[in-house]
Design an enzyme around this catalytic site. Structure first.
Site, PDB file in Angstrom:
ATOM      1  N   PHE A 128     -28.165 -15.117   1.876  1.00 21.14           N
ATOM      2  CA  PHE A 128     -29.011 -15.708   2.908  1.00 21.14           C
ATOM      3  C   PHE A 128     -29.529 -14.572   3.775  1.00 21.14           C
ATOM      4  O   PHE A 128     -28.777 -13.962   4.542  1.00 21.14           O
ATOM      5  CB  PHE A 128     -28.270 -16.716   3.778  1.00 21.14           C
ATOM      6  CG  PHE A 128     -29.187 -17.326   4.809  1.00 21.14           C
ATOM      7  CD1 PHE A 128     -30.039 -18.355   4.457  1.00 21.14           C
ATOM      8  CD2 PHE A 128     -29.241 -16.836   6.100  1.00 21.14           C
ATOM      9  CE1 PHE A 128     -30.925 -18.899   5.388  1.00 21.14           C
ATOM     10  CE2 PHE A 128     -30.120 -17.358   7.035  1.00 21.14           C
ATOM     11  CZ  PHE A 128     -30.955 -18.402   6.670  1.00 21.14           C
ATOM     12  N   ASP A 159     -27.341  -5.966   5.088  1.00 20.66           N
ATOM     13  CA  ASP A 159     -27.766  -6.997   6.032  1.00 20.66           C
ATOM     14  C   ASP A 159     -26.556  -7.376   6.877  1.00 20.66           C
ATOM     15  O   ASP A 159     -25.716  -8.179   6.470  1.00 20.66           O
ATOM     16  CB  ASP A 159     -28.315  -8.208   5.273  1.00 20.66           C
ATOM     17  CG  ASP A 159     -28.779  -9.327   6.204  1.00 20.66           C
ATOM     18  OD1 ASP A 159     -28.407  -9.303   7.392  1.00 20.66           O
ATOM     19  OD2 ASP A 159     -29.496 -10.222   5.730  1.00 20.66           O
ATOM     20  N   LYS A 162     -29.434 -11.155  15.669  1.00 25.26           N
ATOM     21  CA  LYS A 162     -28.560 -12.138  16.308  1.00 25.26           C
ATOM     22  C   LYS A 162     -27.872 -11.611  17.561  1.00 25.26           C
ATOM     23  O   LYS A 162     -28.437 -11.637  18.632  1.00 25.26           O
ATOM     24  CB  LYS A 162     -27.573 -12.697  15.290  1.00 25.26           C
ATOM     25  CG  LYS A 162     -28.260 -13.546  14.217  1.00 25.26           C
ATOM     26  CD  LYS A 162     -27.298 -14.382  13.430  1.00 25.26           C
ATOM     27  CE  LYS A 162     -27.986 -15.148  12.309  1.00 25.26           C
ATOM     28  NZ  LYS A 162     -28.946 -16.168  12.777  1.00 25.26           N
TER      29      LYS A 162
END
Length: 400
Positions: free
Chosen positions: A141, A226, A255
């Protein structure tokens, strides 16, 4: 049972249904706690998918945001502002890299990483024009842009959004032999999550990340990590790659970098990689804006103390010990590192959605994924007592 308040019905009436939130309407928050419109308090065990690593309304971050709001919020990258250099330098130092390229969202960071890797492949490695490929993993993801969903293996994220972008080879996650075999002379990068979050907090086999690092070095391929969800203290280290002593060529961050206040993302790499970009070839009006940089710099300074990494490691051990005790008592498996856990519930008992609804009734908020799996990711400011309370509520849900 959870009731559906009018605010939920109105939200469903006026917004696209691209999310299926729990029927809880939050009006305020502080630390690890949320309060709904009726005054009921909930322990936050999702932390905005790790965007709130430092909790809600962390005073140092809020102070930085307030101070900057009174001075300057946006210039665009047409000009340099007085917060930019400090943010880029301090983040680069935290990452052990030469350069930082600030963006806004995690998906933008991933798209930036893909563009940089391709350009590096053509200009530095010598891949023929239009032939670059990137190796990625099943269960990934990385975001939901059209390019990123092109190499997703989640049909909910991918179906009906074609035609798909070429240039990606998908291999099983954790399978070093398959990854090695997929690399050819036109491969410019391997793009991986060091821990797969959306898949259910899946930790790869020991030795996998060092093996990826070695094969990328041997084959002149960039290793892109990531760390948008796994980085910045979540797993008990600054980066999840740190657990195996691995340094990628490029970090993708987001984030928690915005402290739960503003969207902030970044790509960090050395000059021989990020230096391939020239003016006009990539950009963002809001990327690296003064407000984002002011907050992001304070985030980096919080991490530079090591306090939050230690809290995540120590409290994470307590969390995982409590969850492991529930295996065989409604849980089938527990995965994760630090204050991040994926739990597989016995599907004969309930779905992950049902478990989250029942937890919410007991004042703990979490989120399901992939059927009977739920994820727990409390803010790193959570206490031992709050962890024990959340585990006790989960045990009660499973027993019921």
């Amino acid at each position: 049972m959870l009731q559906t308040p009018a605010a939920v019905r109105n939200a469903e009436r006026w917004t696209a249904h691209n999310y299926h939130p729990l029927p809880v309407v939050i009006s305020s928050a502080e630390g690890a706690w949320l309060t709904d419109v009726d005054g009921r308090r909930y322990l936050d065990f999702l932390a905005g998918y790790s965007a709130l690593n430092f909790g809600h309304l962390h005073p140092q971050l809020i102070a930085a945001a307030h101070a900057q709001l009174d001075r300057l919020t946006l210039t665009s990258r047409a000009f340099i502002h007085d917060q930019f250099a400090d943010f880029c330098r301090e983040l680069a130092e935290l990452c052990g890299k030469d350069m930082v390229l600030p963006m806004n969202t995690g998906a933008e960071a991933v798209e930036t990483g893909i563009k940089v890797a391709r350009k590096w492949g053509y200009q530095v490695k010598g891949v023929p024009a239009g032939q670059a490929n990137i190796v990625v993993a099943e269960g990934n993801f990385h975001g939901r842009t059209t390019t990123i969903v092109s190499f997703s293996t989640d049909e909910d994220a991918r179906a009906d959004f074609g035609p798909y972008t070429p240039g990606f080879t998908v291999v099983p996650y954790g399978d070093l032999a398959a990854l090695t075999a997929a690399i050819d002379e036109n491969t410019v990068a391997v793009l991986l999550e060091p821990i797969q979050g959306e898949q259910g907090v899946v930790v790869p086999p020991e030795g996998y990340l060092p093996g990826v690092r070695q094969v990328c070095t041997d084959r002149n391929v960039l290793f892109i990590a990531d760390e948008i969800q796994s980085g910045l203290g979540r797993t008990g280290a600054t980066f999840a790659c740190d657990h195996e002593g691995v340094t990628p060529d490029m970090y993708l961050l987001g984030k928690a970098l915005g402290g739960g206040i503003v969207p902030v993302s970044a790509v960090a790499a050395n000059a021989d990689v990020l230096g391939v970009l020239k003016p006009g070839q990539h950009g963002s009006t809001f990327g690296g804006n003064p407000l984002a940089c002011a907050v992001g710099t304070e985030v980096v300074r919080l991490l530079a103390t090591g306090e939050f990494q230690r809290r995540s490691a120590e409290l994470g051990a307590r969390l995982h010990a409590g969850l492991t005790d529930l295996i065989g008592k409604g849980l089938v498996a527990v995965r994760g590192r630090g204050l991040w856990a994926g739990l597989d519930i016995d599907p004969a008992l309930m779905t992950g959605r049902e478990a989250c609804e029942r937890l919410a009734e007991r004042g703990v908020l979490a989120k399901d994924t992939h059927g009977s799996t739920i994820r727990l990711a409390p803010p790193l400011v959570v206490t031992e007592e709050e962890i024990d309370h959340a585990v006790a509520q989960l045990a009660a849900v499973l027993a019921s």
